[in-house]
Scaffold this active site. Structure first.
Site, mmCIF file in Angstrom:
data_model
loop_
_atom_site.group_PDB
_atom_site.id
_atom_site.type_symbol
_atom_site.label_atom_id
_atom_site.label_comp_id
_atom_site.label_asym_id
_atom_site.label_seq_id
_atom_site.Cartn_x
_atom_site.Cartn_y
_atom_site.Cartn_z
ATOM 1 N N ARG A 1 -7.251 5.120 -0.815
ATOM 2 C CA ARG A 1 -6.226 4.511 -0.634
ATOM 3 C C ARG A 1 -6.012 3.623 0.727
ATOM 4 O O ARG A 1 -5.438 2.708 0.605
ATOM 5 C CB ARG A 1 -4.754 5.740 -0.448
ATOM 6 N N ASP B 1 0.309 9.715 -2.682
ATOM 7 C CA ASP B 1 -0.447 8.370 -2.339
ATOM 8 C C ASP B 1 0.707 7.376 -1.790
ATOM 9 O O ASP B 1 0.523 6.515 -1.061
ATOM 10 C CB ASP B 1 -0.575 7.969 -3.866
#
Length: 494
Positions: free
Chosen positions: A189, A218
């Site tokens: 990420r 996330d």
């Protein structure tokens, strides 16, 4: 390498140039500019292959097409066919000029494009990162982005950067979250979010957007990276704002806004794949009592079906980082890719765990990390030769905090960056090689050697030694055990 040439496409009004990529075994990338008019009648098709475009990018939009060597972006220019939002208009929720959207081409992100334009009156630039998820996931993205209303699609190959600058530091630190998880999604990420910030600067965007839900980790990982690298960017998270509640709502919204619904079959599992791992969540896995189905796995064979003969491999390591396989130097991404193939063949790297999400809830996930499991075994084993007891203990204690920070999206936190400097210094002598035996799901170390080894056979041997006098142990034991002896004397009234 990729050979680039200008290709003309017929147009009803005027001829236009397009950027075409073709594979050539002897081709080399040469610095040059490829001209392309600002107006073209249709999107051109680009065949993007990771092996051809390491460290480069493809973009589609209104900007002139340019091409540069090595790590500079490759940019191809296509028209938006009038899809850009009216700069003077405002959306239902406010006004943004241009938004860079983390884009996969699936239902959610396809719907987000018109939603952003409708609610913020903005131009939408779609961004896709190649972190090793597979070339099939990149097919047809340009057409999907255009059909959804985006003005540009930017695709960047981040595989080498991902492995070298994100995976390898975690590997060197020994970062494992909650005893099992090797942080596959957590590491991907920040590299994606960083690239989004870069793209936002390149295209003049004032906002970024993602399709993460409000329940997962996330959203935190993306947004903490945005905050760290460009706090002036506005962040839009549609799943925390819109009225869409599920897949059927999203399909209805897509039909209403003339967005083609992706026709690919929806998996019963929620999966995330990159060059490091493949994760599985959802369906029967939501009950921790259920055993995963055999056909769920995609990167590794069932250990029961793995070869009946073991395979031996040698991993070369320099300063705590892997550099070679069986004596052959390889780039970080190539090394990991080859180990994924080898490890997957032997059923290596399957993990089934219940973890604590950052947002507070528990979740059950199954992970496949064949190459990563092999590398962790190799690096940690070599440290047994090159690090002393106190160094290993301190390193292991910091590894827990390091893993927690990576899992929580604090990649660019000063504390984590300081720990990186510590880990780099501590492992600078961790150079050598480790031989491993792969057999039906297991990784066994069979040999290790290092020019900086602290192991001395002349000292460790049961034979006599001038350096170690066994008689010295008696005084050491009396002093080392003195606190215990004094306590016992007190209890017995001595």
């Amino acid at each position: 390498m990729a050979e680039i040439s200008a290709t003309s496409f017929p147009s009803s009004s005027s001829s236009s140039s397009a950027l075409a990529l073709r594979s050539s075994p002897n081709a080399s990338l040469r610095c040059q500019n490829v001209a392309c008019p600002r107006t073209t009648s249709s999107f051109q098709e680009l065949s993007v292959k990771r092996s051809q475009l390491v460290g480069n990018a493809l973009a589609t939009g209104h900007l002139p097409a340019t091409r540069a060597c090595k790590n500079q972006a490759i940019r191809a220019v296509l028209s938006s066919d009038g899809q850009a939002a009216d700069p003077k208009g405002a959306g239902l929720r406010g006004k943004l000029k241009k938004v860079v959207l983390a884009y996969s081409g699936g239902l959610d992100t396809s719907v987000i494009v018109p939603w952003l334009k409708e609610n913020y009156g903005c131009e939408v630039v779609c961004f896709t990162a190649d972190v090793g998820q597979g070339i099939k996931e990149l097919d047809g993205l340009e057409q999907k982005a255009k059909a959804s209303g985006a003005s540009q699609l930017v695709v960047k190959d981040l595989t080498e950067e991902f492995v070298k600058d994100y995976i390898f530091p975690c590997l060197r630190a020994g970062a494992i979250y909650e005893r099992k998880y090797l942080l596959g999604t957590s590491m991907a990420r920040p590299v994606i979010a960083k690239a989004m910030v870069d793209v936002a600067a390149e295209v003049g965007a004032d906002a970024v957007a993602h399709g993460c839900t409000g329940k997962g980790n996330d959203q935190v990982r993306f947004e903490l990276t945005f905050f760290s690298l460009n706090p002036e960017l506005k962040v839009v998270a549609p799943w925390r704002e819109w009225e869409i509640q599920g897949r059927e709502d999203a399909i209805e919204y897509a039909k209403k806004h003339n967005v083609p619904v992706p026709v690919t079959k929806k998996s019963i599992y929620s999966r995330d794949r990159n060059l490091w791992h493949l994760s599985h969540e959802g369906d029967i896995l939501e009950d921790p009592a259920n055993e995963p189905k055999k056909d769920m796995y995609m990167m590794s064979v069932d250990p029961e079906d793995a070869p009946d003969q073991p395979e031996y491999i040698e991993i070369g390591i320099e300063s705590g980082l892997p550099v070679s396989l069986n004596g052959k130097p390889l780039s970080p991404a190539t090394l990991l890719s080859e180990l994924n193939t080898i490890g997957g063949k032997h059923g290596i790297g399957r993990i089934d765990m219940v973890e604590n999400r950052l947002v507070g809830m528990k979740s059950r996930g199954v992970y496949e990390t064949p190459g990563g499991t092999i590398l962790f075994a190799a690096v940690q084993e070599l440290e047994s030769l090159t690090l002393d007891r106190e160094s290993i203990q301190v390193k292991d204690s910091l590894a827990l905090k390091y893993a927690e920070m990576v899992y929580a999206g604090r990649w660019f936190d000063p504390l984590k960056e300081s720990m990186d400097a510590f880990m780099e210094k501590l492992t600078e002598k961790t150079t050598g090689s480790v031989t491993l035996k792969l057999y039906k799901g297991s990784v066994s170390v069979t040999g290790r050697k290092s020019p900086n080894s602290l192991y001395r056979q002349d000292i460790s041997s049961f034979e006599g030694s001038e350096i170690y006098n066994q008689a010295d142990a008696a005084g050491f034991i009396r002093l080392y055990g003195l606190p215990m002896r004094v306590r016992a004397m007190l209890e017995k009234g001595i």
